[in-house]
Design a protein around this motif. Sequence first.
Motif, PDB file in Angstrom:
ATOM      1  N   GLU A   1       9.434 -66.360   8.258  1.00  0.00           N
ATOM      2  CA  GLU A   1       9.477 -65.564   7.033  1.00  0.00           C
ATOM      3  C   GLU A   1      10.931 -65.341   6.629  1.00  0.00           C
ATOM      4  OE1 GLU A   1       7.361 -61.999   7.909  1.00  0.00           O
ATOM      5  OE2 GLU A   1       8.682 -61.396   9.533  1.00  0.00           O
ATOM      6  N   THR A   2      11.173 -65.259   5.343  1.00  0.00           N
ATOM      7  CA  THR A   2      12.519 -65.077   4.806  1.00  0.00           C
ATOM      8  C   THR A   2      12.510 -63.946   3.785  1.00  0.00           C
ATOM      9  OG1 THR A   2      12.188 -66.688   3.032  1.00  0.00           O
ATOM     10  CG2 THR A   2      13.082 -67.515   5.123  1.00  0.00           C
ATOM     11  N   SER A   3      13.692 -63.399   3.537  1.00  0.00           N
ATOM     12  CA  SER A   3      13.814 -62.340   2.537  1.00  0.00           C
ATOM     13  C   SER A   3      15.227 -62.322   1.983  1.00  0.00           C
ATOM     14  CB  SER A   3      13.484 -60.970   3.142  1.00  0.00           C
ATOM     15  OG  SER A   3      14.500 -60.561   4.045  1.00  0.00           O
ATOM     16  N   VAL A   4      15.347 -61.772   0.791  1.00  0.00           N
ATOM     17  CA  VAL A   4      16.642 -61.454   0.192  1.00  0.00           C
ATOM     18  C   VAL A   4      16.658 -59.956  -0.048  1.00  0.00           C
ATOM     19  CG1 VAL A   4      18.178 -61.756  -1.770  1.00  0.00           C
ATOM     20  CG2 VAL A   4      16.908 -63.721  -0.863  1.00  0.00           C
ATOM     21  N   THR A   5      17.641 -59.271   0.543  1.00  0.00           N
ATOM     22  CA  THR A   5      17.743 -57.821   0.423  1.00  0.00           C
ATOM     23  C   THR A   5      18.998 -57.453  -0.358  1.00  0.00           C
ATOM     24  OG1 THR A   5      18.923 -57.655   2.529  1.00  0.00           O
ATOM     25  CG2 THR A   5      16.535 -57.440   2.592  1.00  0.00           C
ATOM     26  N   ALA A   6      18.892 -56.391  -1.117  1.00  0.00           N
ATOM     27  CA  ALA A   6      20.035 -55.874  -1.874  1.00  0.00           C
ATOM     28  C   ALA A   6      20.046 -54.361  -1.766  1.00  0.00           C
ATOM     29  CB  ALA A   6      19.955 -56.302  -3.330  1.00  0.00           C
ATOM     30  N   GLU A   7      21.229 -53.804  -1.710  1.00  0.00           N
ATOM     31  CA  GLU A   7      21.358 -52.352  -1.546  1.00  0.00           C
ATOM     32  C   GLU A   7      22.586 -51.862  -2.296  1.00  0.00           C
ATOM     33  OE1 GLU A   7      21.864 -49.030   2.070  1.00  0.00           O
ATOM     34  OE2 GLU A   7      22.015 -51.183   2.490  1.00  0.00           O
ATOM     35  N   LEU A   8      22.465 -50.685  -2.914  1.00  0.00           N
ATOM     36  CA  LEU A   8      23.574 -49.998  -3.557  1.00  0.00           C
ATOM     37  C   LEU A   8      23.514 -48.547  -3.099  1.00  0.00           C
ATOM     38  CD1 LEU A   8      25.901 -49.914  -5.647  1.00  0.00           C
ATOM     39  CD2 LEU A   8      24.189 -49.338  -7.382  1.00  0.00           C
ATOM     40  N   GLY A   9      24.617 -48.054  -2.518  1.00  0.00           N
ATOM     41  CA  GLY A   9      24.557 -46.711  -1.955  1.00  0.00           C
ATOM     42  C   GLY A   9      25.889 -46.002  -1.987  1.00  0.00           C
ATOM     43  N   THR A  10      25.849 -44.731  -1.596  1.00  0.00           N
ATOM     44  CA  THR A  10      27.054 -43.916  -1.544  1.00  0.00           C
ATOM     45  C   THR A  10      26.918 -42.858  -0.470  1.00  0.00           C
ATOM     46  OG1 THR A  10      28.583 -42.539  -2.838  1.00  0.00           O
ATOM     47  CG2 THR A  10      26.238 -42.239  -3.249  1.00  0.00           C
ATOM     48  N   SER A  11      28.041 -42.429   0.062  1.00  0.00           N
ATOM     49  CA  SER A  11      28.113 -41.290   0.977  1.00  0.00           C
ATOM     50  C   SER A  11      29.312 -40.459   0.559  1.00  0.00           C
ATOM     51  CB  SER A  11      28.268 -41.758   2.423  1.00  0.00           C
ATOM     52  OG  SER A  11      28.380 -40.660   3.302  1.00  0.00           O
ATOM     53  N   LEU A  12      29.064 -39.190   0.270  1.00  0.00           N
ATOM     54  CA  LEU A  12      30.099 -38.312  -0.271  1.00  0.00           C
ATOM     55  C   LEU A  12      30.271 -37.095   0.622  1.00  0.00           C
ATOM     56  CD1 LEU A  12      28.924 -38.344  -4.005  1.00  0.00           C
ATOM     57  CD2 LEU A  12      30.659 -39.812  -2.965  1.00  0.00           C
ATOM     58  N   MET A  13      31.521 -36.758   0.936  1.00  0.00           N
ATOM     59  CA  MET A  13      31.805 -35.540   1.673  1.00  0.00           C
ATOM     60  C   MET A  13      32.374 -34.511   0.705  1.00  0.00           C
ATOM     61  SD  MET A  13      34.241 -34.878   5.014  1.00  0.00           S
ATOM     62  CE  MET A  13      33.181 -35.865   6.077  1.00  0.00           C
ATOM     63  N   VAL A  14      31.630 -33.435   0.543  1.00  0.00           N
ATOM     64  CA  VAL A  14      32.034 -32.357  -0.353  1.00  0.00           C
ATOM     65  C   VAL A  14      32.202 -31.101   0.493  1.00  0.00           C
ATOM     66  CG1 VAL A  14      31.480 -31.032  -2.417  1.00  0.00           C
ATOM     67  CG2 VAL A  14      30.730 -33.413  -2.223  1.00  0.00           C
ATOM     68  N   GLY A  15      33.424 -30.800   0.863  1.00  0.00           N
ATOM     69  CA  GLY A  15      33.653 -29.698   1.789  1.00  0.00           C
ATOM     70  C   GLY A  15      33.035 -30.008   3.140  1.00  0.00           C
ATOM     71  N   ASP A  16      32.125 -29.166   3.593  1.00  0.00           N
ATOM     72  CA  ASP A  16      31.439 -29.365   4.861  1.00  0.00           C
ATOM     73  C   ASP A  16      30.043 -29.943   4.671  1.00  0.00           C
ATOM     74  OD1 ASP A  16      33.582 -28.275   6.343  1.00  0.00           O
ATOM     75  OD2 ASP A  16      32.915 -26.257   5.809  1.00  0.00           O
ATOM     76  N   VAL A  17      29.776 -30.467   3.492  1.00  0.00           N
ATOM     77  CA  VAL A  17      28.477 -31.045   3.173  1.00  0.00           C
ATOM     78  C   VAL A  17      28.623 -32.552   2.976  1.00  0.00           C
ATOM     79  CG1 VAL A  17      26.539 -31.051   1.555  1.00  0.00           C
ATOM     80  CG2 VAL A  17      27.707 -28.903   2.103  1.00  0.00           C
ATOM     81  N   ILE A  18      27.702 -33.301   3.540  1.00  0.00           N
ATOM     82  CA  ILE A  18      27.657 -34.744   3.333  1.00  0.00           C
ATOM     83  C   ILE A  18      26.430 -35.068   2.485  1.00  0.00           C
ATOM     84  CG2 ILE A  18      27.419 -37.005   4.416  1.00  0.00           C
ATOM     85  CD1 ILE A  18      28.790 -35.886   6.857  1.00  0.00           C
ATOM     86  N   LEU A  19      26.657 -35.735   1.358  1.00  0.00           N
ATOM     87  CA  LEU A  19      25.590 -36.167   0.469  1.00  0.00           C
ATOM     88  C   LEU A  19      25.488 -37.691   0.551  1.00  0.00           C
ATOM     89  CD1 LEU A  19      26.617 -34.050  -2.656  1.00  0.00           C
ATOM     90  CD2 LEU A  19      24.975 -33.421  -0.890  1.00  0.00           C
ATOM     91  N   SER A  20      24.291 -38.208   0.614  1.00  0.00           N
ATOM     92  CA  SER A  20      24.117 -39.655   0.704  1.00  0.00           C
ATOM     93  C   SER A  20      22.941 -40.086  -0.151  1.00  0.00           C
ATOM     94  CB  SER A  20      23.905 -40.086   2.156  1.00  0.00           C
ATOM     95  OG  SER A  20      22.736 -39.477   2.689  1.00  0.00           O
ATOM     96  N   GLY A  21      23.010 -41.325  -0.597  1.00  0.00           N
ATOM     97  CA  GLY A  21      21.919 -41.874  -1.382  1.00  0.00           C
ATOM     98  C   GLY A  21      22.017 -43.380  -1.426  1.00  0.00           C
ATOM     99  N   ALA A  22      20.888 -44.039  -1.550  1.00  0.00           N
ATOM    100  CA  ALA A  22      20.861 -45.500  -1.616  1.00  0.00           C
ATOM    101  C   ALA A  22      19.609 -45.959  -2.340  1.00  0.00           C
ATOM    102  CB  ALA A  22      20.909 -46.102  -0.210  1.00  0.00           C
ATOM    103  N   ALA A  23      19.751 -47.052  -3.054  1.00  0.00           N
ATOM    104  CA  ALA A  23      18.613 -47.751  -3.666  1.00  0.00           C
ATOM    105  C   ALA A  23      18.578 -49.157  -3.079  1.00  0.00           C
ATOM    106  CB  ALA A  23      18.758 -47.803  -5.179  1.00  0.00           C
ATOM    107  N   TYR A  24      17.378 -49.659  -2.784  1.00  0.00           N
ATOM    108  CA  TYR A  24      17.285 -50.956  -2.129  1.00  0.00           C
ATOM    109  C   TYR A  24      16.108 -51.764  -2.660  1.00  0.00           C
ATOM    110  CZ  TYR A  24      13.909 -48.262   0.666  1.00  0.00           C
ATOM    111  OH  TYR A  24      12.871 -47.457   1.078  1.00  0.00           O
ATOM    112  N   ASN A  25      16.215 -53.055  -2.475  1.00  0.00           N
ATOM    113  CA  ASN A  25      15.167 -53.980  -2.888  1.00  0.00           C
ATOM    114  C   ASN A  25      15.096 -55.112  -1.869  1.00  0.00           C
ATOM    115  OD1 ASN A  25      13.347 -55.141  -5.247  1.00  0.00           O
ATOM    116  ND2 ASN A  25      14.647 -56.818  -4.540  1.00  0.00           N
TER     117      ASN A  25
END
Length: 617
Positions: A432-456
Amino acid sequence: MSAGLLCLPVIVAAQQQPRRQDNNNAEQQNDTLAYTTPSVVVSAARTTIDMDRVPRTVEVLTSADLARLPVRSVQEALAYLPGVDLRQRGPLGVQADLSMRGGTFEQSAVLFNGLRVNDIQTGHHSLNLPVLADEVDRIEVIKGGGSRLFGTGAMDGAVNIITKRGGPSRLFASATGGDFGLADGRLGASASTGIVDHRVSAQYLKTNGYMPSTDVDMQSVLYTGSISEGSTQASLTGGVVNKAFGANGYYSNRFPDQWEHTVTWFAGATARTDLSDVLSVNAQALYRINSDEFLLKRSDPAFYRNLHRTDQLTANVQTTLSTGIGRTTLALEGGSDRIESTNLGNFDRVRGSLSLEHAVSITDRLYAGAGVGTVFYSDRVPGIVGGVDVSYLIAPGSRVYATVNRNMRIPTYTDLYYKDPVTVGNPTLKPETSVTAELGTSLMVGDVILSGAAYNRSSNDLIDYVFRGDSLPWQAQNFTSVRVTGGELGVRWLVTKTLRESPLTLLRVSANAQDVSSQNDVRTRYVADNLRWQFILETQWTIPGIDVQASFLLRAQERVVDPKANVIGDARIWKQFDVVRVVAEASNLWNTTWIETGFVPMPSRWFRMGVEVTAPL
């Protein structure tokens, strides 16, 4: 073992970490954000890379994180990570299927100290590991297509379990008891003598089960040793885990008294040295043996009995050249697989891979990596994997990234040859084969880490078991096309860095949702059993005045084939008395009835209590 481009820099990353004290002191318990600093390197690339530049979604569970979780095994801990779908058939990690981002349990790589341990018979056994949560330094989960980095099976990501090294010489012991006749005893010792470190641990676990034929009897032993002298590092790892367990509903709901016995041995070695200021060489080798006995009727062994044994040998050599235009890595791997089975037959094969990877810091903020490889088996046509990764450093601790990869997986021997009254393999299966793509971010705002990603992920010739609604059993087949699209969001806040006196010390929230679609109008066993969405809430508390710590976790999830949302709550409370810690745990607080995979409900409400002792030697 699936052939592939073994990620040797995983070992390098682990060995290049500063030596850390691994005793359970207060400083360690509050060090939950350690792996967000630029000095940390992780295994998300073929060459070592700072966390700030990682061009993928990476989750890290540290030893401090594991000490908070109400779990008895490393396998159970993975269930609390966003985007990870850990489907357990039984309690305490006795058998757990790992998948990520809409994939099946065969499509994620499992590494132990960088050594790939995926089982060639079936992914059901890939997490047969003798490691205790107390011995783990960290668990790295790298999401997204990674066949060019972690091997042909890493279509959706990889998990690398890295054990502790260094620290003071110590002795560890614990005893835990609880509902359903649970008895869990553990021993561990570590010794550091100059440049050499040794660690050994053992476990005995037994439970009568929470319903008929869900009992577990398990023993394990693990040794790890490492040596570091100048630019040369080497390590040895060896262990065995012996598990006998009732398998009620694991594979069929027609036979409630199924039973299984697995024994997994493995031994591995790694070495790294710098030949010059610009050239380094890494090498590793692994030998793994897994034996499996399965009875469809525990009370009548002659009715249906399967015996399997797999032998897997892999060796890898990798050279990295660092120049003014980046780092170029050439990796060569070779290995062999052998299976002897009363059901699947006897087979031998050799395999190998060759890959080329180049990574460059285009500017102080912009990083890019690209690679290509070829994988071949003596019984399969060669395959090509490869991809491109890019990350941009917005500010210290904050980045955006994108990646596109082509991946592949060779069918397991179970996919190819298994047969019983309800399941049939298919020897004509294609990779089996696949093509994967991802766009994401990780942000440090003070003592908080925010993250998000979209994938296919777009897959071709995806392997799954099909039921057409007639008299035929489930049969392994290739699908024309399956697409997974989804997204993840996460927030992690170390509250005490902002509010020093707050009884709430840690807050982590994550959510992920995905859509799985197929052009094939057939009923499948695993593809349609994926998560539709999942929500995880984790909190840690310090009870004022009595110095008692507690954690509470909530998981809510819904699967594609089941419109009912399941909500599960777990909790842990503990208090430290010098070298002694008293721990109480409760899982499934609301007594939810749910099935993660197979046909057997997961355990009802379960209380446990124990004592842990950590003392210097």
